[in-house]
Design a protein around this motif. Structure first.
Motif, mmCIF file in Angstrom:
data_model
loop_
_atom_site.group_PDB
_atom_site.id
_atom_site.type_symbol
_atom_site.label_atom_id
_atom_site.label_comp_id
_atom_site.label_asym_id
_atom_site.label_seq_id
_atom_site.Cartn_x
_atom_site.Cartn_y
_atom_site.Cartn_z
ATOM 1 N N PHE A 24 0.843 -1.194 0.000
ATOM 2 C CA PHE A 24 0.000 0.000 0.000
ATOM 3 C C PHE A 24 0.881 1.248 0.000
ATOM 4 C CE2 PHE A 24 -2.769 -3.252 1.566
ATOM 5 C CZ PHE A 24 -4.062 -2.865 1.239
ATOM 6 N N GLY A 25 0.468 2.255 -0.742
ATOM 7 C CA GLY A 25 1.181 3.524 -0.745
ATOM 8 C C GLY A 25 0.855 4.361 0.485
ATOM 9 N N GLU A 26 1.784 5.227 0.866
ATOM 10 C CA GLU A 26 1.596 6.071 2.045
ATOM 11 C C GLU A 26 0.744 7.308 1.767
ATOM 12 O OE1 GLU A 26 5.543 6.884 3.463
ATOM 13 O OE2 GLU A 26 5.596 5.045 4.665
ATOM 14 N N LYS A 27 0.364 7.566 0.519
ATOM 15 C CA LYS A 27 -0.457 8.748 0.243
ATOM 16 C C LYS A 27 -1.761 8.690 1.029
ATOM 17 C CE LYS A 27 -3.003 9.364 -3.446
ATOM 18 N NZ LYS A 27 -4.312 9.862 -2.909
ATOM 19 N N ASP A 28 -2.403 7.527 1.028
ATOM 20 C CA ASP A 28 -3.614 7.330 1.828
ATOM 21 C C ASP A 28 -3.190 6.798 3.201
ATOM 22 O OD1 ASP A 28 -5.883 7.762 -0.237
ATOM 23 O OD2 ASP A 28 -4.510 6.397 -1.248
ATOM 24 N N TYR A 29 -2.586 7.676 3.998
ATOM 25 C CA TYR A 29 -1.893 7.203 5.193
ATOM 26 C C TYR A 29 -2.849 6.668 6.251
ATOM 27 C CZ TYR A 29 1.812 6.818 8.628
ATOM 28 O OH TYR A 29 2.717 6.323 9.535
ATOM 29 N N GLN A 30 -3.968 7.343 6.441
ATOM 30 C CA GLN A 30 -4.939 6.871 7.430
ATOM 31 C C GLN A 30 -5.483 5.507 7.023
ATOM 32 O OE1 GLN A 30 -8.130 9.649 8.043
ATOM 33 N NE2 GLN A 30 -8.874 8.622 9.895
ATOM 34 N N GLN A 31 -5.753 5.335 5.740
ATOM 35 C CA GLN A 31 -6.192 4.038 5.224
ATOM 36 C C GLN A 31 -5.132 2.968 5.471
ATOM 37 O OE1 GLN A 31 -8.005 3.465 1.124
ATOM 38 N NE2 GLN A 31 -5.953 2.671 0.742
ATOM 39 N N LEU A 32 -3.876 3.290 5.200
ATOM 40 C CA LEU A 32 -2.781 2.356 5.426
ATOM 41 C C LEU A 32 -2.747 1.898 6.884
ATOM 42 C CD1 LEU A 32 -0.015 0.971 4.790
ATOM 43 C CD2 LEU A 32 1.037 3.204 5.177
ATOM 44 N N LEU A 33 -2.861 2.848 7.809
ATOM 45 C CA LEU A 33 -2.854 2.496 9.228
ATOM 46 C C LEU A 33 -3.989 1.541 9.563
ATOM 47 C CD1 LEU A 33 -2.141 5.820 11.180
ATOM 48 C CD2 LEU A 33 -0.602 3.884 10.853
ATOM 49 N N LEU A 34 -5.171 1.858 9.066
ATOM 50 C CA LEU A 34 -6.342 1.047 9.388
ATOM 51 C C LEU A 34 -6.225 -0.354 8.816
ATOM 52 C CD1 LEU A 34 -9.025 3.813 8.935
ATOM 53 C CD2 LEU A 34 -8.721 2.444 11.010
ATOM 54 N N VAL A 35 -5.747 -0.474 7.581
ATOM 55 C CA VAL A 35 -5.600 -1.790 6.972
ATOM 56 C C VAL A 35 -4.572 -2.611 7.740
ATOM 57 C CG1 VAL A 35 -4.784 -3.015 4.926
ATOM 58 C CG2 VAL A 35 -6.368 -1.088 4.683
ATOM 59 N N LYS A 36 -3.475 -1.979 8.091
ATOM 60 C CA LYS A 36 -2.421 -2.686 8.843
ATOM 61 C C LYS A 36 -2.940 -3.145 10.203
ATOM 62 C CE LYS A 36 2.452 -2.127 10.125
ATOM 63 N NZ LYS A 36 2.930 -3.236 9.284
ATOM 64 N N GLU A 37 -3.649 -2.253 10.887
ATOM 65 C CA GLU A 37 -4.185 -2.604 12.205
ATOM 66 C C GLU A 37 -5.255 -3.693 12.093
ATOM 67 O OE1 GLU A 37 -5.564 1.097 13.733
ATOM 68 O OE2 GLU A 37 -3.566 1.807 14.309
ATOM 69 N N MET A 38 -6.087 -3.619 11.043
ATOM 70 C CA MET A 38 -7.116 -4.644 10.853
ATOM 71 C C MET A 38 -6.489 -6.018 10.651
ATOM 72 S SD MET A 38 -9.913 -5.109 7.773
ATOM 73 C CE MET A 38 -8.597 -5.413 6.573
ATOM 74 N N ALA A 39 -5.477 -6.090 9.784
ATOM 75 C CA ALA A 39 -4.836 -7.375 9.519
ATOM 76 C C ALA A 39 -4.248 -7.958 10.804
ATOM 77 C CB ALA A 39 -3.758 -7.209 8.454
ATOM 78 N N GLU A 40 -3.648 -7.095 11.612
ATOM 79 C CA GLU A 40 -3.065 -7.563 12.873
ATOM 80 C C GLU A 40 -4.152 -7.970 13.866
ATOM 81 O OE1 GLU A 40 -0.673 -4.246 13.985
ATOM 82 O OE2 GLU A 40 0.934 -4.706 12.555
ATOM 83 N N ALA A 41 -5.208 -7.155 13.975
ATOM 84 C CA ALA A 41 -6.266 -7.430 14.946
ATOM 85 C C ALA A 41 -7.021 -8.708 14.622
ATOM 86 C CB ALA A 41 -7.240 -6.251 15.000
ATOM 87 N N LEU A 42 -7.202 -8.991 13.337
ATOM 88 C CA LEU A 42 -7.959 -10.170 12.925
ATOM 89 C C LEU A 42 -7.057 -11.363 12.608
ATOM 90 C CD1 LEU A 42 -10.676 -8.509 10.660
ATOM 91 C CD2 LEU A 42 -10.762 -9.012 13.105
ATOM 92 N N HIS A 43 -5.757 -11.212 12.923
ATOM 93 C CA HIS A 43 -4.790 -12.299 12.749
ATOM 94 C C HIS A 43 -4.748 -12.795 11.311
ATOM 95 C CE1 HIS A 43 -4.416 -12.398 17.104
ATOM 96 N NE2 HIS A 43 -5.730 -12.451 17.179
ATOM 97 N N HIS A 44 -4.806 -11.867 10.371
ATOM 98 C CA HIS A 44 -4.741 -12.273 8.973
ATOM 99 C C HIS A 44 -3.292 -12.538 8.595
ATOM 100 C CE1 HIS A 44 -5.574 -12.605 4.723
ATOM 101 N NE2 HIS A 44 -6.851 -12.620 5.033
ATOM 102 N N PRO A 45 -3.013 -13.609 7.862
ATOM 103 C CA PRO A 45 -1.622 -13.949 7.557
ATOM 104 C C PRO A 45 -0.951 -13.036 6.541
ATOM 105 C CG PRO A 45 -3.103 -15.500 6.486
ATOM 106 C CD PRO A 45 -3.944 -14.656 7.398
ATOM 107 N N THR A 46 -1.718 -12.272 5.772
ATOM 108 C CA THR A 46 -1.113 -11.370 4.791
ATOM 109 C C THR A 46 -0.438 -10.201 5.499
ATOM 110 O OG1 THR A 46 -2.754 -11.934 3.107
ATOM 111 C CG2 THR A 46 -1.550 -9.874 2.806
#
Length: 255
Positions: free
Chosen positions: A141-163
């Protein structure tokens, strides 16, 4: 390069080896291609999704005007060595008609979330669906959409997604404007003015209030200029110079 449309097709196609995934809404530019190149540098294969996701548009008019350049996009992806393109339909991704969705209750409520109600529910939901469909080792993911990047990263970690979610630097035009599919909608007068938007946001000698005032005097409508997460983030609407469309631009810079 292989184009596929359903998760069932992908299960028959998926190659052995590591896979990097780049989710996009098409209308590709050099910023997207840089993500694909990074994916190929870190993984053995790269897959890109091209899907304009309606659930993340809080403005139906904005969704209707989003550019569609699928054939050109595929040509560009093939030129940089992308092996796979996922082009799903709404029915494929939303067999539930969006009855089930991902909602975050803190980071998604400010800045972009405050100005675009429901936007991040749509983003997180479609990204999780794409992650589940592709089962990639890493997503870029690009850093231009920085808030989106944070949320996607946190979601993957919170839901234990392997990606694994990997952030990549914003790619900019020579004059400093962040590359964006929305830039295509700017007429020449608006495009010239957008340079001043990028310069003002990057000028951290100005306070957020002073930057907002300067941009307002230039004719922009400012949604926000704020400093969070070690970044200065902003969103503006261009003035309709020379009868051009009002285009919403977002950007951020590291502090």
């Amino acid at each position: 390069m292989t184009i596929f449309h359903t998760p069932t097709e992908w299960r028959a196609l998926r190659p052995s080896g590591t896979l990097g995934f780049v989710p996009t809404m098409g209308a590709l530019h050099d910023g997207h291609l840089a993500l694909v190149k990074t994916a190929l540098a870190q993984c053995e294969h790269a897959a890109v999704s091209i899907y304009v996701n309606p659930t993340q548009f809080n403005n139906p008019e904005d969704f209707a005007k989003y550019p569609s350049t699928f054939e050109d996009d595929c040509r560009l992806l093939e030129e940089v060595g992308c092996g796979f393109v996922f082009a799903p339909t709404y029915e494929t991704l939303y067999p539930d008609s969006y009855r089930y969705r991902v909602t975050e209750t803190e980071t998604s409520t400010v800045l972009e979330g405050a100005h675009r109600p429901g936007h991040f529910d749509g983003v997180l939901t479609v990204v999780l669906k794409l992650f589940n469909c592709l089962q990639a080792d890493a997503a870029f993911f690009g850093e231009k959409d920085y808030q989106q990047l944070l949320l996607v990263k946190e979601m993957a970690e919170a839901l234990h997604h392997p990606t694994k979610v990997i952030a990549c630097p914003t790619v900019r035009e020579p004059d400093g404007i962040a590359m964006s599919s929305r830039n295509r909608r700017l007429n020449p007068a608006q495009r010239a003015l957008a340079t001043q938007w990028a310069q003002t946001l990057a000028n951290t000698t100005l306070s957020c209030d002073a930057a907002t005032q300067d941009l307002t005097e230039l004719g922009f409508t400012v949604d926000y200029i704020a400093e969070r997460w070690g970044r200065r983030l902003g969103a503006v609407h261009t003035p309709p110079l020379d009868n051009g469309p009002v285009v919403r631009l977002i950007d951020n810079i590291a502090l």
